[in-house]
Enzyme design. Sequence first.
Site, PDB file in Angstrom:
ATOM      1  CE  LYS A 194      -7.513   1.513   3.188  1.00  0.00           C
ATOM      2  NZ  LYS A 194      -6.324   1.889   3.995  1.00  0.00           N
ATOM      3  CB  CYS A 201      -4.522  -1.658   4.109  1.00  0.00           C
ATOM      4  SG  CYS A 201      -3.674  -1.746   5.718  1.00  0.00           S
ATOM      5  CD  GLU A 208      -2.658   1.168   2.625  1.00  0.00           C
ATOM      6  OE1 GLU A 208      -3.697   1.840   2.646  1.00  0.00           O
ATOM      7  OE2 GLU A 208      -2.261   0.485   3.591  1.00  0.00           O
TER       8      GLU A 208
END
Length: 298
Positions: A124, A165, A41
């Site tokens: 994300k 994540c 990430e």
Amino acid sequence: MRVSVIQMNQGSEKQANLDQARQLVEAAVVADRPGLVTLPETWTNLGGGRESRQAAAEVLPAPGSGAAGGPAYELLRGLARSHAIHVHGGSMIEAPGPGDDPEKLFNTTVVFDPGGAEIARYRKIHMFDIVAPDGTGYRESALYGAGERLVTFVAGGITFGCTICYDMRFAEHYVALRQMGAEAILVPSNFTLQTGKDHWEVLLRARAIETQCWIIAAASTGQYLERGQPRSVYGHSLVADPWGHVVAKASDGTGWATARLDPAVTARVRRDMPVLAHRAARHLRFDASGGPPDAGSR
């Protein structure tokens, strides 16, 4: 198909991060000959505060345009072309484009095929707004906008789902990707040391078991400075199979780990325990006490 998870110790100097990524990807390709490599990430920047992140951000070309991008975008494209592999660019910091909130950046994945064409882009969805066990606060939503679309792509005949994540804590996100046809799910991460030592592997293995997908998680490792204060990330990049076994894991420090994704394993696990077919077609209902409804309320 062989996949390599690249484990980096990136910081706030973008060019140093690009150089580190190039070196690790090229070393993994020479040593293990993967068909796909994946980075952590925000591999282009970790730490340094708001100004450092804004400086690292890149405006991405319009999807499908083939137009040139910034230095990180072009590095990923070049690695894919020069090694004839798929490159999953972990995530990078995306500057706002037309129609976006100009005050927000985005935490964005881009994926390139062996010819250097972009084949997937994912922003994300779940923002990391928490207080860690040591009292350190994280508020991702103060800087980043949230994505709105689930994304899959096909590489080597395998359908991959994209997550980043903190998404891993939301099982329904992963189940939805499985329902979209995912056979493997990528999880580039900067997982904090405080939470990672207790939750990282447990969560990844759980997502593998419940979706019966390969879980491929490239992570950052070591320390970085955030506004002059040291923070630590957990590392332990890994690949888990659809039964939940960890089949490859990176050692401490920078490096990589490689595993072979075997579609026969996926098919066998799903055949012998067809959980997707067994998933309830309706929502389970509970009464106000939290218990199941009695027979008369069915």
